[in-house]
Design a protein around this motif. Sequence first.
Motif, PDB file in Angstrom:
ATOM      1  N   SER A  19       0.737  -1.216  -0.074  1.00 57.91           N
ATOM      2  CA  SER A  19      -0.439   0.068  -0.121  1.00 57.91           C
ATOM      3  C   SER A  19       1.025   1.239   0.099  1.00 57.91           C
ATOM      4  CB  SER A  19      -0.031   0.409   1.525  1.00 57.91           C
ATOM      5  OG  SER A  19      -0.347  -0.654   2.485  1.00 57.91           O
ATOM      6  N   ALA A  20       1.984   1.193   0.794  1.00 64.96           N
ATOM      7  CA  ALA A  20       2.750   2.536   0.630  1.00 64.96           C
ATOM      8  C   ALA A  20       3.836   2.895  -0.444  1.00 64.96           C
ATOM      9  CB  ALA A  20       3.745   1.869   1.895  1.00 64.96           C
ATOM     10  N   VAL A  21       3.492   1.727  -1.454  1.00 67.17           N
ATOM     11  CA  VAL A  21       4.803   1.386  -2.684  1.00 67.17           C
ATOM     12  C   VAL A  21       3.961   2.462  -3.852  1.00 67.17           C
ATOM     13  CG1 VAL A  21       5.453   0.524  -4.682  1.00 67.17           C
ATOM     14  CG2 VAL A  21       6.201   0.088  -2.320  1.00 67.17           C
ATOM     15  N   ARG A  22       2.562   2.718  -3.114  1.00 69.31           N
ATOM     16  CA  ARG A  22       1.340   3.451  -4.673  1.00 69.31           C
ATOM     17  C   ARG A  22       1.836   4.729  -4.241  1.00 69.31           C
ATOM     18  NH1 ARG A  22      -2.056  -0.597  -3.526  1.00 69.31           N
ATOM     19  NH2 ARG A  22      -3.310   0.715  -1.191  1.00 69.31           N
ATOM     20  N   SER A  67       8.337  -5.261  -2.680  1.00 66.17           N
ATOM     21  CA  SER A  67       7.529  -4.712  -1.215  1.00 66.17           C
ATOM     22  C   SER A  67       7.318  -5.638  -0.853  1.00 66.17           C
ATOM     23  CB  SER A  67       6.393  -3.572  -1.226  1.00 66.17           C
ATOM     24  OG  SER A  67       5.621  -3.413  -2.507  1.00 66.17           O
ATOM     25  N   VAL A  68       6.506  -5.967   0.399  1.00 63.92           N
ATOM     26  CA  VAL A  68       5.376  -6.936   1.119  1.00 63.92           C
ATOM     27  C   VAL A  68       4.402  -6.587   1.379  1.00 63.92           C
ATOM     28  CG1 VAL A  68       8.256  -7.363   1.977  1.00 63.92           C
ATOM     29  CG2 VAL A  68       5.969  -6.182   3.623  1.00 63.92           C
ATOM     30  N   PRO A  69       3.236  -7.604   1.175  1.00 71.00           N
ATOM     31  CA  PRO A  69       2.106  -7.717   1.988  1.00 71.00           C
ATOM     32  C   PRO A  69       2.274  -7.036   3.005  1.00 71.00           C
ATOM     33  CG  PRO A  69       2.659 -10.293   0.941  1.00 71.00           C
ATOM     34  CD  PRO A  69       3.972  -9.234   1.756  1.00 71.00           C
ATOM     35  N   ASP A  70       1.111  -5.495   3.390  1.00 70.29           N
ATOM     36  CA  ASP A  70       0.380  -5.210   4.156  1.00 70.29           C
ATOM     37  C   ASP A  70       0.757  -6.122   5.310  1.00 70.29           C
ATOM     38  OD1 ASP A  70       0.278  -3.895   2.011  1.00 70.29           O
ATOM     39  OD2 ASP A  70      -0.747  -1.903   3.196  1.00 70.29           O
ATOM     40  N   GLU A  71      -0.447  -7.285   5.642  1.00 68.50           N
ATOM     41  CA  GLU A  71      -0.324  -8.194   6.469  1.00 68.50           C
ATOM     42  C   GLU A  71       0.053  -8.532   7.378  1.00 68.50           C
ATOM     43  OE1 GLU A  71      -1.254 -10.571   3.099  1.00 68.50           O
ATOM     44  OE2 GLU A  71      -1.781  -8.706   3.296  1.00 68.50           O
ATOM     45  N   TRP A  72       1.556  -8.753   6.853  1.00 68.17           N
ATOM     46  CA  TRP A  72       3.446  -8.829   7.920  1.00 68.17           C
ATOM     47  C   TRP A  72       4.181  -7.893   8.057  1.00 68.17           C
ATOM     48  CZ3 TRP A  72       7.300 -11.210   3.069  1.00 68.17           C
ATOM     49  CH2 TRP A  72       6.780 -12.416   2.433  1.00 68.17           C
ATOM     50  N   ILE A  73       2.653  -6.392   8.028  1.00 63.71           N
ATOM     51  CA  ILE A  73       3.808  -5.998   8.898  1.00 63.71           C
ATOM     52  C   ILE A  73       3.448  -5.767  10.170  1.00 63.71           C
ATOM     53  CG2 ILE A  73       3.406  -3.102   9.377  1.00 63.71           C
ATOM     54  CD1 ILE A  73       4.993  -4.063   7.390  1.00 63.71           C
ATOM     55  N   ALA A  77       5.058  19.147   2.713  1.00 73.07           N
ATOM     56  CA  ALA A  77       3.693  17.745   2.829  1.00 73.07           C
ATOM     57  C   ALA A  77       4.189  16.841   2.419  1.00 73.07           C
ATOM     58  CB  ALA A  77       2.271  18.580   2.112  1.00 73.07           C
ATOM     59  N   ASP A  78       4.811  16.802   1.281  1.00 69.58           N
ATOM     60  CA  ASP A  78       5.120  15.464   0.771  1.00 69.58           C
ATOM     61  C   ASP A  78       6.732  14.727   1.467  1.00 69.58           C
ATOM     62  OD1 ASP A  78       3.451  16.518  -1.470  1.00 69.58           O
ATOM     63  OD2 ASP A  78       4.966  16.685  -2.792  1.00 69.58           O
ATOM     64  N   ARG A  79       6.973  15.239   2.085  1.00 69.79           N
ATOM     65  CA  ARG A  79       8.025  14.667   3.199  1.00 69.79           C
ATOM     66  C   ARG A  79       7.350  14.075   3.943  1.00 69.79           C
ATOM     67  NH1 ARG A  79      12.542  19.293   4.156  1.00 69.79           N
ATOM     68  NH2 ARG A  79      13.405  19.475   2.077  1.00 69.79           N
ATOM     69  N   GLU A  80       6.679  15.065   4.735  1.00 70.91           N
ATOM     70  CA  GLU A  80       5.571  13.652   5.257  1.00 70.91           C
ATOM     71  C   GLU A  80       4.808  12.437   5.477  1.00 70.91           C
ATOM     72  OE1 GLU A  80       1.663  15.308   7.830  1.00 70.91           O
ATOM     73  OE2 GLU A  80       2.990  16.261   7.984  1.00 70.91           O
ATOM     74  N   ARG A  81       4.300  12.514   3.466  1.00 66.96           N
ATOM     75  CA  ARG A  81       3.906  11.501   2.907  1.00 66.96           C
ATOM     76  C   ARG A  81       4.703  10.723   3.052  1.00 66.96           C
ATOM     77  NH1 ARG A  81       1.315  12.475  -2.192  1.00 66.96           N
ATOM     78  NH2 ARG A  81       0.246  10.467  -1.923  1.00 66.96           N
TER      79      ARG A  81
END
Length: 256
Positions: free
Chosen positions: A165-168, A183-189, A228-232
Motif C-alpha cells: 500500500s505504501a509503494v503507491r 514491497s511486502v504484503p500489508d499483513e506482514w507488517i 507535505a510531501d516529505r511527511e507523506r
Amino acid sequence: MFRQPVPSLLAVFAHPDDESLSAGGVLARHATAGARTAVVTATWATGTTRATELARALQILGAGEPRMLGHADARVPHSAPGKARFCDAPIDETVRELVGHLREFRPEAVITHDAYGGLTGHPDHVHTHRVTLLAFHAAGLERLYPDAGPPWQPSALYLATHPHSAVRVWGAYLAATGKAMHSVPDEWIAAAVDVRPWLGQKVAAVLAHRTEVERGAVPALIARLPAADRERLLGTEWYIRHDPVSSGTAGDELTA
C-alpha cells in the motif's frame, strides 16, 4: 506510547544514509525517550566524506558515534581503499564483526534491511540483511565466536520494509528514476510507526548526507520536496518482526 523502560536499539544498515531514510524516525523517537541507540554501517571507511556525514546524521538522531565495519560499497570501490567489497568478504568474518557489536552494545532490539534490501534491492542491502540475521542468532550462542565477548541475545529483530500500500505513494516519486520497487504484503507488517513528531530530525539527518544530495540519490529527492510531501513519504516507518527461536512471547518494542 513507549514501554518502560524504553528498549535499547541497534540499527544495522549497509550505507551511510540508509539509517536516516529507513529508521531515522524510530531512532530519534527512542533516543528522545531516553533509550540507548546506535548504528552499525557495513560499508565505507572512516576518514571518508561519507563517514563525516554519517557522524552528523547520527548526532541529529541521538544515535551516538558511527560504528563502521569499513568494507567497500559494491558499486564504489574507493569507498574503502584496500578493502574487499562487503558482498565479497568472507561471511564468517563479517558475522563475527557484527556479533562483536551486538555483544558489546547489548541491545534489546535490532533493526536492519528486509530480505529484498528495501525498495530498490541494492545488493549491499540484501547482504546486510543476511549478515545481520546470522549475527542476531549467533550473538546469543556462547560457543559461537567466543572471542567476540559474552553472549547476548536481543529480544527481536525488526526488518525495515514497505508494504504494497505504501509503494503507491513512493511510486509517484520514484517511477521517473526507473528503479525497481520491492514491497511486502500489508499483513506482514508487525509495526507501522508514526514518526511525524520526529520528522524534523529525520529529514535533517537525511539531508546531512550531502554527498547523496549532490549526486541526485534519494536524499536529493527529499531535499526538493515540500513539507507535505516529505511527511507523506517519511512520516511512517514499517517493520516486519523476526523473533529468535528461543523467544516464548512477542514484545512491542516498536509498536505505536
